[in-house]
Scaffold this motif. Structure first.
Motif, short mmCIF file in Angstrom:
data_model
loop_
_atom_site.label_atom_id
_atom_site.label_comp_id
_atom_site.label_asym_id
_atom_site.label_seq_id
_atom_site.Cartn_x
_atom_site.Cartn_y
_atom_site.Cartn_z
N HIS A 1 40.26 39.78 41.21
CA HIS A 1 40.35 38.33 41.36
C HIS A 1 39.01 37.74 41.79
O HIS A 1 38.53 36.75 41.23
CB HIS A 1 41.40 37.98 42.42
N ASP B 1 50.90 35.88 40.19
CA ASP B 1 49.68 35.56 39.42
C ASP B 1 50.03 35.15 38.00
O ASP B 1 49.46 34.19 37.45
CB ASP B 1 48.75 36.77 39.38
N GLU C 1 42.69 42.76 44.34
CA GLU C 1 42.01 41.62 44.96
C GLU C 1 40.53 41.56 44.57
O GLU C 1 39.97 40.47 44.38
CB GLU C 1 42.15 41.67 46.48
N ALA D 1 43.42 34.23 37.58
CA ALA D 1 44.79 34.58 37.93
C ALA D 1 45.23 35.89 37.26
O ALA D 1 45.94 36.69 37.87
CB ALA D 1 45.74 33.45 37.53
N SER E 1 51.84 41.58 40.45
CA SER E 1 51.15 40.48 39.77
C SER E 1 52.08 39.35 39.37
O SER E 1 51.66 38.43 38.66
CB SER E 1 50.45 41.03 38.51
N GLN F 1 45.35 39.16 49.58
CA GLN F 1 45.12 37.83 49.03
C GLN F 1 43.63 37.58 48.87
O GLN F 1 42.80 38.11 49.61
CB GLN F 1 45.74 36.75 49.92
#
Length: 661
Positions: free
Chosen positions: A484, A553, A481, A532, A550, A510
């Motif tokens: 991201h 993603d 995370e 992503a 993943s 998330q």
């Protein structure tokens, strides 16, 4: 009495035993005061008589009259009062207590015999269409609807009982009290002041109007009711215009059904509406109709009538209307699905409810706003939700993230001021407003038990209790995370709203971002792909190898690139192809598949370089995530800025000449 027997008495006593056991008439001396049992029926009947009705009653000739009582308890007093109006050939007075004889098909021959020879017939009931002979209700020349006692009537009754005429009565005095309660409160040979006090105390004891309205929040402070709010604000606005005499009540959209899953605050919203609209609230339900009596058909119908009569009584006493909540309205079944053995019972209940709601000229519901509530909007009989009855159904959905954050803030009050609640709302998305209130209550209880102030971690523990994942799994989720978030931030792809490693279903965490781009350019689309891919690449760079976590993603990154080449016109062709099923499109088009694969490989390499450059930031952020479990927008920005500032300071110390351009 047999149905074919000729009636020679002027009153229909359906139960002779009741007549034999009745107490002897009250005898008054010259100086005695007149008790309300002798006056209230006469006073409310006189208040209902217009000059035209009085003239017609005095004129000779045959006449069929119906008196609609406010409640069944008023039937007896009105029967006695009506005896002074004229000489009646037949009087049928029914309060619904006799299931066998208080029916429209009973005593019709009496009415026929009386009217065909030029006589006068009178029917008295709280629900004339259901209780009185059908011949009388169908041919009535006069229909008198008697309202509950007005302040003027109560003043008369108090004067008759005490000898003193009160100068002024408090607003709403006696509202909702039935005939017995009024008579007990207005006692002969006591003072007018004591009568008024007893009336006030009786109203409190009766608990007719829901007192939770006083503690309800105004609807302006509610969140999560976007679907129903336009209707509610319109009702409040129109009620004000009606009270000023600018519009008739029937022009107000005053009836609706609120439908939602359990726990989404339908009854709480109704209480808030009652407060904001300044309406007394009467709450009833189908279960209350069954438990309010023995549960037989006539008893259920009678309890329904009483509920509507109570709301009508409140609306007719100068309070500016009332609000009737019909909870569990789906307990009235859809007739299309009824079994034969239950059909007769429920059809009668539904038809009676429809009769009450229809709003005919005999209706006493002027000023009553009616709200039904149900957990199953699809189960309602279609006839119930026609215009003029319960109107339409408004669905209340579960609150979204922003709304849930506002609900948390409302229940927190002054606690956790200045804290960003959006990340917590993200963790709790899918919960109801009732869930949010429960979280806050439990978090406060924990803080009080430990004799300290509430902190954000208390609320987090209630929304998302700690999971049992191994330390290695938590670290990997935190790295994933953090990658991201960092890539989204440093590439300017989007604004990071929250980062979390709280497990939800199959998800181990998330990261929520808000895109900066309204329309995508090729560069913006590639930035989104890099964000992503960042979790997958980061697990490889920092943890040594990726995992199946993943998968979603990679699906997102692939779909974006399929859109770039096949739908957005950002690739090598302007040909537009639908990309709803990207997998099928890739399988059928090898050139598209190769173009997407090449882009993924190129952007993966760029993302790897970016994460390698910012690895210290990512690892520090991941450690913070393991400790805090979630990080909000402001905390993330503050953390990144402090890290970058510290890095610049360290760089300047290692290379002092860098400060001298």
């Amino acid at each position: 009495m047999d149905e074919t027997e000729q009636a020679t008495t002027i009153t229909d006593f359906d139960d002779l035993q009741e007549l034999l056991e009745a107490p002897a008439p009250l005898k008054l001396g010259p100086g005695d005061r007149i008790p309300p049992t002798c006056t209230l029926g006469r006073y409310i009947l006189e208040a209902a008589l217009t000059p035209a009705i009085r003239r017609r009653l005095r004129a000779p000739g045959s006449l069929a009259v119906i008196i609609q009582a406010p409640t069944p308890a008023w039937v007896g007093p009105l029967r006695e009062a009506a005896a002074d109006l004229t000489r009646w050939t037949q009087v049928v007075a029914r309060d619904g207590s006799d299931r066998t004889s208080h029916r429209p098909d009973k005593r019709n021959s009496w009415i026929v015999d009386a009217l065909t020879v030029g006589g006068r017939a009178l029917g008295i009931a709280a629900a004339p269409d259901r209780l009185l002979p059908s011949t009388l209700t169908a041919t009535a020349d006069i229909w008198i609807t008697v309202r509950p006692p007005s302040p003027a009537v109560l003043r008369q009754a108090i004067k008759a009982a005490t000898g003193t005429l009160p100068r002024q009565l408090p607003d709403g005095l006696g509202v909702g009290l039935d005939f017995p309660e009024l008579c007990v409160a207005i006692r002969s040979s006591t003072s007018a002041r004591s009568c008024i006090r007893r009336l006030q105390d009786a109203a409190v004891a009766r608990n007719l109007a829901d007192k939770s309205v006083a503690t309800a929040a105004p609807i302006s402070e509610l969140h999560g009711y976007d679907a129903v709010m336009p209707w509610a604000t319109g009702v409040i606005r129109d009620l004000q215009a009606w009270r000023r005499g600018e519009i008739p009540f029937d022009s107000i959209d005053s009836r609706v059904v609120l439908a939602s899953e359990p726990g989404l605050g339908k009854t709480s919203f109704v209480r808030s509406l009652a407060r904001s609209a300044q309406l007394p609230l009467v709450a009833t339900s189908m279960s209350a109709w069954f438990t309010g009596g023995p549960g037989y058909l006539d008893s259920v119908l009678r309890q329904a009538e009483i509920a509507f009569a109570e709301a009508a009584a409140l609306a007719s006493t100068g309070l500016g209307g009332s609000l009737l909540l019909l909870d569990e309205v789906d307990a009235v079944p859809d007739r299309r699905g009824l079994e034969d053995r239950n059909r007769a019972f429920w059809t009668t209940v539904i038809q009676h409810l429809l009769t009450i709601l229809d709003g005919s000229q005999r209706s006493t519901l002027d000023g009553v706003v009616i709200v039904g509530a149900t957990n199953h909007g699809n189960r309602l009989d279609p006839a119930l939700i026609r215009p003029g009855r319960l109107g339409r159904i408004i669905e209340i959905g579960r609150p979204d993230v922003a709304t849930l954050a506002r609900i948390l803030r409302f229940h927190l009050g002054d606690d956790l001021k200045g804290e960003d609640l959006f990340p917590l709302a993200e963790l709790g998305v899918g919960a109801s407003g009732a869930d949010a209130m429960a979280w806050v209550k439990r978090a406060r209880h924990k803080a009080r038990a430990e004799e300290r102030d509430l902190v954000l971690a208390d609320l987090l523990e209630e929304i998302a209790p700690r999971d049992a994942r191994a330390t290695e799994d938590l670290w990997r989720a935190a790295v994933h995370e953090a990658c991201h978030a960092v890539v989204s931030h440093v590439t300017n792809d989007g604004v990071v709203r929250s980062i979390s490693i709280v497990g939800q279903g199959r998800s181990g965490g998330q990261t929520v971002t808000m895109s900066r781009d309204v329309a995508l350019s090729r560069a913006a689309a590639e930035r989104r792909v890099m964000t992503a891919l960042a979790g997958h690449v980061g697990e490889t760079v920092i943890c040594g190898q990726p995992t199946s976590g993943s998968s979603s993603d990679l699906a997102m990154a692939t779909k974006i690139l399929v859109d770039v080449h096949a739908a957005y016109g950002l690739g090598d062709t302007l040909l537009h192809r639908p990309t709803d099923n990207a997998t099928s499109l890739l399988l059928m088009d090898p050139l598209l598949r190769q173009a997407v694969e090449d882009d993924l490989a190129r952007l993966r390499a760029t993302t790897t370089d970016l994460l390698t450059e910012h690895r210290p930031l990512i690892e520090e952020l991941a450690r913070l995530l393991v400790s805090e479990r979630q990080i909000g927008a402001r905390a993330f920005i503050r953390f990144v800025e402090e890290h970058l500032q510290g890095r610049r300071v360290r760089t300047d110390r290692d290379h002092p000449e860098a400060t001298h351009g």
